[in-house]
Each structure stands twice: as structure tokens, then as C-alpha cells.
Design an enzyme around this catalytic site. Sequence first.
Site, PDB file in Angstrom:
ATOM      1  N   LYS A  57     121.340  46.300  28.910  1.00 23.29           N
ATOM      2  CA  LYS A  57     122.287  45.723  27.943  1.00 23.29           C
ATOM      3  C   LYS A  57     121.507  44.661  27.164  1.00 23.29           C
ATOM      4  CE  LYS A  57     127.038  44.007  27.823  1.00 23.29           C
ATOM      5  NZ  LYS A  57     127.490  44.819  26.709  1.00 23.29           N
TER       6      LYS A  57
HETATM    7  N1  PMP Z   1     128.597  51.038  26.882  1.00 19.77           N
HETATM    8  C1  PMP Z   1     128.151  50.044  26.097  1.00 19.77           C
HETATM    9  C2  PMP Z   1     127.143  50.359  25.036  1.00 19.77           C
HETATM   10  C3  PMP Z   1     128.629  48.734  26.275  1.00 19.77           C
HETATM   11  O1  PMP Z   1     128.196  47.747  25.483  1.00 19.77           O
HETATM   12  C4  PMP Z   1     129.592  48.480  27.275  1.00 19.77           C
HETATM   13  C5  PMP Z   1     130.126  47.083  27.456  1.00 19.77           C
HETATM   14  N2  PMP Z   1     129.308  46.339  28.302  1.00 19.77           N
HETATM   15  C6  PMP Z   1     130.023  49.548  28.070  1.00 19.77           C
HETATM   16  C7  PMP Z   1     129.507  50.809  27.850  1.00 19.77           C
HETATM   17  C8  PMP Z   1     131.012  49.336  29.182  1.00 19.77           C
HETATM   18  O2  PMP Z   1     130.427  48.603  30.223  1.00 19.77           O
HETATM   19  P1  PMP Z   1     131.265  47.608  31.120  1.00 19.77           P
HETATM   20  O3  PMP Z   1     132.400  48.392  31.679  1.00 19.77           O
HETATM   21  O4  PMP Z   1     130.305  47.153  32.151  1.00 19.77           O
HETATM   22  O5  PMP Z   1     131.737  46.504  30.246  1.00 19.77           O
END
Ligand code: PMP
Length: 302
Positions: free
Chosen positions: A157
Site C-alpha cells: 500500500k
Molecule cells: N484495494 C486497494 C487498492 C485499496 O487501497 C484498499 C484500501 N486499503 C483495499 C483494496 C481494501 O483494503 P482494506 O480492506 O484493507 O482497507
Amino acid sequence: MQPTDLIWMNGDFVAWENAKVLVLTHGLHYGTGVFEGVRCYDTELGPAVFRNADHVERLLRSAELYYMPVPYSAEQIRAATLELVARNGLRSCYIRPIVFRGYGQMGLNPLDCNVDVTIACWEWATYLGEEGKANGIRAKVSSWRRIGPDSLIPQAKASGQYLNSVLAKVESMKAGYQEAILLDDHGYVCEGTGENVYLVREGEIVTPGQSNSILDGITRRSVIQIARDLGYTVSERNVGRAELYLADEVFLSGTAAELVPVVEIDDHPIGGYREWLDVVVPRDLETPAGDVSERRITGATG
Ligand code: PMP
């Protein structure tokens, strides 16, 4: 954005308006940061951070992938997060930790720059709106492909990687949709700009897998676990674009967005196809010689 009193910055709690960086911060120029989105919910037990340990672990893994030694332990970051929420007097909020290359050197070698760590939190309603969460959103398959493992790290991320999501998001909004769904280089479905994606067909839940250039969503892990606990079959596999159109249901999951139904993709009503078949053309009533409107509909279904 609703400011709160304090932001945690490199070990100190500083006033929101003083949590500043120099314009020569490396991460600002080259995207050399990794971050998290976390939520704290107001529960019967008091404010509770959802899967805090998992978020901190992903943050540290993302940092490692971009060669950023984090000068705080997972335990210190977790504790700082909890203290920050408490000191800001919030019961429910969004939390944004970020680890980034700071000021020190210009140029693409980041290794001599400081690694700075900050955590902010503020009240933030669900990302795609209460209306979208309740009644669903309209999405568009993006003309931009999701970043691939041959050029970046889909599992991290990382700040710079989000330019890909920004392009897709702006394109979809300018075209009148609320969200974009990105495909990979092979045309398989990856995810939304900040959410994982799922389809439901004939009672089975299907979602792209780890090799489909997705972020390993923490909400996704909960969705899969809860669905399996409830007795649903969840398959992680390649998903073709048109599988979304033909699904009975499509939904997104993410920390900021939470759980959001998708009611239309590329102007195909999701689930509408089945409804249309069952309601408009009853299966036991095939009338090639019927009236004009029925003939048109029957013809259209082939
Ligand atoms: N995909 C992307 C590209 C994201 O930025 C996020 C948000 N963090 C998610 C999926 C979902 O991840 P999470 O459930 O950990 O927030």
C-alpha cells in the site's frame, strides 16, 4: 476534512496545524511512502480499532518492500494509534498512519533520507456515501489497467502506486460513475480504486485472488472468513469482466468504503438480467407468435 487536536509525528503528539513537512520531502516528489487506512468504531465496549494489528503488520510489510526501515516497532505504532484516538476524544474515526522518506536528499536513491512516521485520525463518513452504502453505486470498468507485478508491487500500500487509482477514479467520476473497477493486463478483474471486489452467482461468492494484482484487503479477509463461517462457498480465482455483468450481486469492501453494493457496471444492471429473464419472459411461456413486445424480448434473449 474535520481537523482534530493532535497528530502523532515521529514519537510526539503535535497540534494538527503544526504537523508539517518541508516541501523537499522525498515522498512528496517520488511517492516514496507507505500508508494504511484503519477505522475505529464506537462499540458497546467503547471505541475499538478494527484489526489494528493486521493494519500495522501490513504497513511494516509495505515499508520493507520499499526498503524503508521503520524506526518504531509494531507494538509502538499500535499503542500510539490507540493513544491518539483517545487523546483526540474520538469515539469513531478513520486513522491514517504513513511511513515516508523525508527530507535529506533529492534524487531517486531514497536510502539516505530519514524515514518519518506519522499517524492522524479524524471523523470520516463512509467513503462512497451513506446513500451508496445503502442503495448501491454505479461503477465503470476503467480504461486504465491496474499496476502489475512486473513494474510495481500490487500487494504494497504505497503512496506512488495510488496515481493508478487516481487516474481510474477521476475517469469514472468524469464519466458520471461513482467508482472504477480495474482489470489487469490479461483482462481479469482486479479491484476498485480503493476496494476489493466480489461477485455472487448462484449462491457462490467469487473474488479475484492474490495473483490478480490486488491489495490483500483486511476487510476482504473478514468478508471471506465470515462468509465461510456462514456456510457460503468463497472462491478466489480469475474473474472475467463480463462475469461481473452476469452476476446476481456485486459488492466492494474496504476500510474507507466499508461494504458497498454495486448495482450497475458499464450500464449493465447487476442482477437485472436474471430478473428480466424471470419476470419479463417466463420460462414456461415461449411465444414466438405472441404480440410484438413479447416477440422482441424473446428474440433478444436468443
Ligand atoms: N484495494 C486497494 C487498492 C485499496 O487501497 C484498499 C484500501 N486499503 C483495499 C483494496 C481494501 O483494503 P482494506 O480492506 O484493507 O482497507
